[in-house]
Scaffold this motif. Structure first.
Motif, PDB file in Angstrom:
ATOM      1  N   THR A 180       2.508  -7.835 -11.747  1.00  0.00           N
ATOM      2  CA  THR A 180       1.841  -6.419 -11.325  1.00  0.00           C
ATOM      3  C   THR A 180       1.601  -7.067  -9.777  1.00  0.00           C
ATOM      4  O   THR A 180       1.635  -6.124  -9.055  1.00  0.00           O
ATOM      5  CB  THR A 180       0.818  -6.856 -12.390  1.00  0.00           C
ATOM      6  N   GLU A 181       1.594  -8.263  -9.451  1.00  0.00           N
ATOM      7  CA  GLU A 181       1.381  -8.461  -8.228  1.00  0.00           C
ATOM      8  C   GLU A 181       2.911  -8.152  -7.201  1.00  0.00           C
ATOM      9  O   GLU A 181       2.812  -7.409  -5.775  1.00  0.00           O
ATOM     10  CB  GLU A 181       1.406 -10.096  -7.589  1.00  0.00           C
ATOM     11  N   ILE A 182       3.462  -8.595  -7.900  1.00  0.00           N
ATOM     12  CA  ILE A 182       5.167  -7.981  -7.223  1.00  0.00           C
ATOM     13  C   ILE A 182       5.717  -6.325  -6.843  1.00  0.00           C
ATOM     14  O   ILE A 182       5.677  -5.960  -6.079  1.00  0.00           O
ATOM     15  CB  ILE A 182       6.119  -8.422  -8.058  1.00  0.00           C
ATOM     16  N   SER A 183       5.270  -5.685  -8.106  1.00  0.00           N
ATOM     17  CA  SER A 183       5.332  -3.875  -7.638  1.00  0.00           C
ATOM     18  C   SER A 183       3.372  -3.438  -7.102  1.00  0.00           C
ATOM     19  O   SER A 183       4.242  -2.271  -5.948  1.00  0.00           O
ATOM     20  CB  SER A 183       5.094  -3.944  -9.093  1.00  0.00           C
ATOM     21  N   LEU A 184       2.560  -4.021  -6.889  1.00  0.00           N
ATOM     22  CA  LEU A 184       1.971  -3.750  -6.124  1.00  0.00           C
ATOM     23  C   LEU A 184       2.175  -4.077  -4.745  1.00  0.00           C
ATOM     24  O   LEU A 184       2.166  -2.690  -3.439  1.00  0.00           O
ATOM     25  CB  LEU A 184       0.154  -4.554  -5.916  1.00  0.00           C
ATOM     26  N   ILE A 185       3.366  -4.885  -4.366  1.00  0.00           N
ATOM     27  CA  ILE A 185       3.528  -5.209  -2.723  1.00  0.00           C
ATOM     28  C   ILE A 185       4.667  -4.400  -2.397  1.00  0.00           C
ATOM     29  O   ILE A 185       4.838  -4.131  -1.271  1.00  0.00           O
ATOM     30  CB  ILE A 185       3.846  -6.699  -2.838  1.00  0.00           C
ATOM     31  N   GLY A 186       5.172  -4.249  -4.135  1.00  0.00           N
ATOM     32  CA  GLY A 186       6.739  -3.518  -4.123  1.00  0.00           C
ATOM     33  C   GLY A 186       6.682  -2.034  -3.222  1.00  0.00           C
ATOM     34  O   GLY A 186       6.879  -1.283  -2.862  1.00  0.00           O
ATOM     35  N   GLY A 187       5.445  -1.498  -3.845  1.00  0.00           N
ATOM     36  CA  GLY A 187       4.487   0.039  -3.683  1.00  0.00           C
ATOM     37  C   GLY A 187       4.141  -0.418  -2.465  1.00  0.00           C
ATOM     38  O   GLY A 187       4.468   0.964  -1.841  1.00  0.00           O
ATOM     39  N   PHE A 188       3.986  -1.108  -1.383  1.00  0.00           N
ATOM     40  CA  PHE A 188       3.562  -0.926  -0.383  1.00  0.00           C
ATOM     41  C   PHE A 188       4.530  -0.688   0.401  1.00  0.00           C
ATOM     42  O   PHE A 188       4.334  -0.276   1.313  1.00  0.00           O
ATOM     43  CB  PHE A 188       2.964  -2.121   0.208  1.00  0.00           C
ATOM     44  N   LEU A 189       5.921  -1.800   0.277  1.00  0.00           N
ATOM     45  CA  LEU A 189       6.652  -1.809   0.652  1.00  0.00           C
ATOM     46  C   LEU A 189       7.901  -0.461   0.744  1.00  0.00           C
ATOM     47  O   LEU A 189       8.050  -0.030   1.461  1.00  0.00           O
ATOM     48  CB  LEU A 189       7.841  -2.959   0.170  1.00  0.00           C
TER      49      LEU A 189
END
Length: 227
Positions: A180-189
Motif C-alpha cells: 500500500t505504501e509503495i503503491s501510494l508513493i508510486g501514484g505520486f511519482l
C-alpha cells in the motif's frame, strides 16, 4: 519466467510499432500525444493515490519518504545523470519519456505481485494482464518519444526477474501494508511525471525515486524492533 518474458516482449513490440508511427506524424500530432500521455499519467497517479491513501496505516510515511527520497535523489543528481545518458542516444526529450515509462511499468501492484505469483504458484495471469496494459502504453509513449522507449523493457525484465528469483524470501516481507505504501508513493511519482509531460511543473520524478526505499527501510526497522 514466462510471464516476465511476455511482459518484456509486449513492451518491445509496442515500442517498435510506436516508433514506426512517430516517423510518419507531424509535430502537431506529437504534441497531441504528449498531452494525451500527460493526462493519462495524471489520471493513473491520482487513481493510485485515492485508492491507497485511505488504506495507509502510517499516514505521514509518504511525506517523510518524499522528503528523504527527494533529498537523496538530488544529492545523487539522478535526473541530470539520466538525462545525459539518454542524450547520447537521442537528441529529443527521450529522458522524460523513459523515466515516465519506467515508473509506469515497474511501480505497480501487477508488476510486483505478478512475478511473485508466477514464481510461487505458476500463475501468470497478473503478468499477462500487465503485458496487455504495457503494450498499449509503450506504443503510445514510443509514438510520442521514439523507439528509445524500448530501453524500459530491459529495466522491467531486471526488476521483475529479481522479484521472481527472490520470491520465496520476499513473500513474507511484502505485506499488504507495505505494498500500500509503495503503491501510494508510486501514484505520486506517476502524477509528477504527468505534470512534467504537460509542462505544468517539472518535478524531476527521477530525483524522487529513492522515496520508494524509505517505506521498505521503515518496515524492516519495525520488524526488527518488534522482536
Amino acid at each position: 519466467m514466462i510471464g516476465t518474458i511476455v511482459n518484456t516482449l509486449a513492451i518491445l513490440i509496442g515500442s517498435m510499432i510506436g516508433g514506426g508511427i512517430k516517423k510518419g506524424i507531424g509535430e502537431k500530432y506529437q504534441n497531441a500525444l504528449y498531452n494525451a500521455m500527460g493526462l493519462a499519467a495524471c489520471g493513473l497517479g491520482i487513481n493510485a493515490i485515492v485508492q491507497n491513501m485511505p488504506k495507509s496505516t502510517f499516514p505521514v510515511l509518504f511525506i517523510i519518504s518524499f522528503a528523504i527520497g527527494s533529498l537523496a535523489g538530488t544529492v545523487l543528481n539522478l535526473y541530470d545523470r539520466f538525462e545525459r545518458l539518454t542524450k547520447r542516444f537521442s537528441k529529443g526529450n527521450l529522458g522524460q519519456g523513459l523515466s515516465t515509462a519506467i515508473v509506469l511499468f515497474c511501480i505497480g501492484t501487477l508488476s510486483i505481485l505478478g512475478p511473485m505469483e508466477s514464481a510461487l504458484h505458476g500463475n501468470h495471469t497478473y503478468l499477462y494482464t500487465n503485458a496487455t496494459l504495457d503494450f498499449i502504453t509503450s506504443l503510445v509513449l514510443a509514438s510520442a518519444y521514439g523507439i528509445g522507449i524500448a530501453f524500459s523493457a530491459a529495466v522491467l525484465f531486471l526488476w521483475q526477474g529479481s522479484i521472481y528469483l527472490f520470491a520465496g524470501y520476499l513473500s513474507s516481507f511484502l505485506t499488504a501494508d507495505l505494498l500500500t505504501e509503495i503503491s501510494l508513493i508510486g501514484g505520486f511519482l506517476i502524477l509528477s511525471s504527468g505534470l512534467s509531460i504537460l509542462k505544468i511543473k517539472d518535478c524531476n520524478a527521477l530525483n524522487m525515486l529513492p522515496a520508494l526505499v524509505v517505506p521498505v527501510a521503515w518496515f524492516i526497522i519495525k520488524a526488527i524492533l518488534s522482536f
